[in-house]
Design an enzyme around this catalytic site. Sequence first.
Site, PDB file in Angstrom:
ATOM      1  N   SER A  52     121.203  21.560 132.735  1.00 54.74           N
ATOM      2  CA  SER A  52     119.901  22.228 132.629  1.00 54.74           C
ATOM      3  C   SER A  52     119.171  21.861 131.346  1.00 54.74           C
ATOM      4  O   SER A  52     118.067  22.346 131.108  1.00 54.74           O
ATOM      5  CB  SER A  52     120.087  23.750 132.678  1.00 54.74           C
ATOM      6  OG  SER A  52     120.912  24.183 131.603  1.00 54.74           O
TER       7      SER A  52
ATOM      8  N   THR B 290      79.429  42.154 150.867  1.00 60.43           N
ATOM      9  CA  THR B 290      80.634  42.510 151.611  1.00 60.43           C
ATOM     10  C   THR B 290      80.682  41.564 152.810  1.00 60.43           C
ATOM     11  O   THR B 290      79.637  41.226 153.366  1.00 60.43           O
ATOM     12  CB  THR B 290      80.628  43.978 152.097  1.00 60.43           C
ATOM     13  OG1 THR B 290      79.515  44.173 152.977  1.00 60.43           O
ATOM     14  CG2 THR B 290      80.506  44.945 150.924  1.00 60.43           C
ATOM     15  N   HIS B 291      81.869  41.131 153.164  1.00 55.82           N
ATOM     16  CA  HIS B 291      82.037  40.145 154.240  1.00 55.82           C
ATOM     17  C   HIS B 291      81.272  38.846 153.940  1.00 55.82           C
ATOM     18  O   HIS B 291      80.915  38.104 154.852  1.00 55.82           O
ATOM     19  CB  HIS B 291      81.583  40.698 155.602  1.00 55.82           C
ATOM     20  CG  HIS B 291      82.202  42.013 155.955  1.00 55.82           C
ATOM     21  ND1 HIS B 291      83.439  42.117 156.548  1.00 55.82           N
ATOM     22  CD2 HIS B 291      81.754  43.291 155.778  1.00 55.82           C
ATOM     23  CE1 HIS B 291      83.730  43.396 156.734  1.00 55.82           C
ATOM     24  NE2 HIS B 291      82.734  44.127 156.269  1.00 55.82           N
TER      25      HIS B 291
ATOM     26  N   GLU C  59      88.453  25.140 140.557  1.00 57.85           N
ATOM     27  CA  GLU C  59      89.241  24.785 141.739  1.00 57.85           C
ATOM     28  C   GLU C  59      90.717  24.617 141.388  1.00 57.85           C
ATOM     29  O   GLU C  59      91.603  25.009 142.161  1.00 57.85           O
ATOM     30  CB  GLU C  59      88.692  23.498 142.351  1.00 57.85           C
ATOM     31  CG  GLU C  59      87.323  23.670 142.984  1.00 57.85           C
ATOM     32  CD  GLU C  59      86.683  22.356 143.404  1.00 57.85           C
ATOM     33  OE1 GLU C  59      85.639  22.412 144.065  1.00 57.85           O
ATOM     34  OE2 GLU C  59      87.214  21.273 143.069  1.00 57.85           O
TER      35      GLU C  59
ATOM     36  N   SER D  95      81.718  12.628 140.551  1.00 53.45           N
ATOM     37  CA  SER D  95      82.310  11.935 141.694  1.00 53.45           C
ATOM     38  C   SER D  95      82.355  10.436 141.400  1.00 53.45           C
ATOM     39  O   SER D  95      81.452   9.896 140.754  1.00 53.45           O
ATOM     40  CB  SER D  95      81.470  12.193 142.956  1.00 53.45           C
ATOM     41  OG  SER D  95      81.790  11.264 143.968  1.00 53.45           O
TER      42      SER D  95
ATOM     43  N   ASN E  25     126.833  33.318 129.318  1.00 52.94           N
ATOM     44  CA  ASN E  25     126.152  34.204 130.265  1.00 52.94           C
ATOM     45  C   ASN E  25     125.263  35.223 129.551  1.00 52.94           C
ATOM     46  O   ASN E  25     124.114  35.445 129.939  1.00 52.94           O
ATOM     47  CB  ASN E  25     127.175  34.934 131.144  1.00 52.94           C
ATOM     48  CG  ASN E  25     127.921  33.987 132.064  1.00 52.94           C
ATOM     49  OD1 ASN E  25     127.658  32.791 132.073  1.00 52.94           O
ATOM     50  ND2 ASN E  25     128.876  34.517 132.818  1.00 52.94           N
TER      51      ASN E  25
ATOM     52  N   LYS F 161     114.864  29.439 135.509  1.00 45.65           N
ATOM     53  CA  LYS F 161     114.094  29.086 134.310  1.00 45.65           C
ATOM     54  C   LYS F 161     112.868  28.231 134.577  1.00 45.65           C
ATOM     55  O   LYS F 161     111.800  28.468 133.996  1.00 45.65           O
ATOM     56  CB  LYS F 161     114.992  28.367 133.301  1.00 45.65           C
ATOM     57  CG  LYS F 161     116.132  29.224 132.802  1.00 45.65           C
ATOM     58  CD  LYS F 161     117.115  28.420 131.990  1.00 45.65           C
ATOM     59  CE  LYS F 161     118.400  29.190 131.827  1.00 45.65           C
ATOM     60  NZ  LYS F 161     119.091  29.452 133.121  1.00 45.65           N
TER      61      LYS F 161
ATOM     62  N   LYS G 232      76.849  14.314 141.817  1.00 49.19           N
ATOM     63  CA  LYS G 232      77.771  15.447 141.910  1.00 49.19           C
ATOM     64  C   LYS G 232      78.138  16.038 140.552  1.00 49.19           C
ATOM     65  O   LYS G 232      78.309  15.329 139.565  1.00 49.19           O
ATOM     66  CB  LYS G 232      79.075  15.013 142.609  1.00 49.19           C
ATOM     67  CG  LYS G 232      78.931  14.606 144.065  1.00 49.19           C
ATOM     68  CD  LYS G 232      78.567  15.792 144.952  1.00 49.19           C
ATOM     69  CE  LYS G 232      79.683  16.814 145.029  1.00 49.19           C
ATOM     70  NZ  LYS G 232      80.921  16.266 145.623  1.00 49.19           N
TER      71      LYS G 232
ATOM     72  N   GLN H  90     120.859  29.392 137.281  1.00 48.76           N
ATOM     73  CA  GLN H  90     120.266  28.340 136.453  1.00 48.76           C
ATOM     74  C   GLN H  90     118.860  28.009 136.936  1.00 48.76           C
ATOM     75  O   GLN H  90     118.021  27.531 136.179  1.00 48.76           O
ATOM     76  CB  GLN H  90     121.143  27.088 136.495  1.00 48.76           C
ATOM     77  CG  GLN H  90     120.629  25.936 135.642  1.00 48.76           C
ATOM     78  CD  GLN H  90     121.655  24.824 135.533  1.00 48.76           C
ATOM     79  OE1 GLN H  90     122.700  24.980 134.898  1.00 48.76           O
ATOM     80  NE2 GLN H  90     121.389  23.691 136.174  1.00 48.76           N
TER      81      GLN H  90
ATOM     82  N   TYR I 241     127.467  36.635 137.050  1.00 47.25           N
ATOM     83  CA  TYR I 241     126.719  35.393 136.929  1.00 47.25           C
ATOM     84  C   TYR I 241     127.156  34.397 137.996  1.00 47.25           C
ATOM     85  O   TYR I 241     128.331  34.298 138.331  1.00 47.25           O
ATOM     86  CB  TYR I 241     126.912  34.775 135.538  1.00 47.25           C
ATOM     87  CG  TYR I 241     126.069  33.528 135.331  1.00 47.25           C
ATOM     88  CD1 TYR I 241     124.741  33.628 134.945  1.00 47.25           C
ATOM     89  CD2 TYR I 241     126.593  32.266 135.581  1.00 47.25           C
ATOM     90  CE1 TYR I 241     123.945  32.498 134.795  1.00 47.25           C
ATOM     91  CE2 TYR I 241     125.814  31.126 135.429  1.00 47.25           C
ATOM     92  CZ  TYR I 241     124.495  31.242 135.038  1.00 47.25           C
ATOM     93  OH  TYR I 241     123.714  30.121 134.897  1.00 47.25           O
TER      94      TYR I 241
ATOM     95  N   ASN J 290      81.093  18.751 139.968  1.00 48.78           N
ATOM     96  CA  ASN J 290      82.108  19.524 140.677  1.00 48.78           C
ATOM     97  C   ASN J 290      82.776  20.559 139.770  1.00 48.78           C
ATOM     98  O   ASN J 290      83.150  20.240 138.635  1.00 48.78           O
ATOM     99  CB  ASN J 290      83.187  18.588 141.230  1.00 48.78           C
ATOM    100  CG  ASN J 290      82.617  17.562 142.182  1.00 48.78           C
ATOM    101  OD1 ASN J 290      81.693  17.858 142.941  1.00 48.78           O
ATOM    102  ND2 ASN J 290      83.154  16.351 142.155  1.00 48.78           N
TER     103      ASN J 290
END
Length: 456
Positions: free
Chosen positions: A23, A155-156, A290, A277, A110, A325, A283, A322, A317, A285
């Site tokens: 690890s 709404t919606h 995103e 772009s 541990n 993490k 463009k 392992q 354990y 963006n």
Amino acid sequence: MSKLWGGRFTKTAEEWVDEFGASIGFDQLLVEEDIEGSIAHVKMLAKCGIVSEEEALQIQNGLQTLLKKAKNGELEYSVQNEDIHLNIEKFLIDEIGPVGGKLHTGRSRNDQVATDMHLYLRKQIDEISKEIKQLQTALVTQAKAHVETIVPGYTHLQRAQPVSFAHHLLAYFWMLERDFSRYQDGLKRVNISPLGAGALAGTTFPIDRHYSAELLGFDRIYENSLDAVSDRDFILEFLSTSATLMMHLSRLCEEIILWSSQEFRFIELDDTFATGSSIMPQKKNPDMAELIRGKTGRVYGSLFSLLTILKGLPLAYNKDMQEDKEGMFDAVTTVKGSLKIFTGMIESMTVNTDVMKQAVHSDFSNATELADYLASKGMPFREAHEVVGKLVLQCIQQGVFLLGLPFSQYKEASELFEEDIFEVLDPKTVVARRNSAGGTGFDQVRLALEKAETLL
């Protein structure tokens, strides 16, 4: 090179097997916490007379040397030593000789790894909490500038009622405040010491777990050694809170993406947080928004992954753990990066107030105001709802909005309408009158801003 635990074995694993089981490729991120925990542990061993003061001082000095090297990037970790704990122990023995081997008295990897992760998350939650406050500050700053900027509320994803843009932004302030609160509450479970629990059953050495916990700034110790080494609830809680936070950020990302589109044009993002772009020169963006929306799925995945890992594990354990993490590390990186980017986006975005104003004057989001008007004059609300619905239909058929409908048609619909109806329908009046607690009325928004600034 023989393993530090290899006395019982007659064979050594092939290199590729070592690589699969190791690890160190990711848990080296815990190097400072590992050394911090070890310094507290050896101080406790000396206090309890388990190692001499001279030996403890030697070990502490060696660990401080390793900490300095770690911070300078001078340590070369080995896959053969598997993890951060054995790597540090090997470095220590190389640095100060066989006395370094006494450091591991009265503990196991541990309880050591569990201690490292408690220390790590405590530090990271503090940093994330500060980033949340930075983003909240950016939201409040924008909100203060736009208390009387009116935007359609939805709404919606359909125009519903006009609201103060500040009110809309402050909705996210309060979401973030709950996230902040959840992180702070989670610290109660993070700030518990497993150190000294051993592999699973405690130790025969006369250690003082409360003392080492005090040295490390923990509030208390785990009361059960089995629970101490097998508990990962504190990571699950961190991931759950982080997933909720990312969900909130993702929702605002979606709105920013919509608002910055040609169809809305409510805002424009600073060039720093947008890209172009490779084929379409016009463009701009909203890539950062995103990306944060997309990265939300990574944090969800880390949460679900750990839940799945833990669901069938017997005490105490198991090597499966392992796998706890990498998802935790990734979530920390994702959350901190997303918050920092978001703060910059909010601070630097341009609000197109003229476009917002045009939008609320070119829709039916003030229709509820008509129904409330009639209801306030004694008409049952359901009847008022139907009257206004028919007026909206007339507007659609005539190609106008409610403010453009002749007063004569209002009178035909109901004798309760008076000349003041056009003032009532003005979007600014519509918003200002919604002055119930927590509403979008300007006075309420200013009160909310005062509360927000107090929290900050």
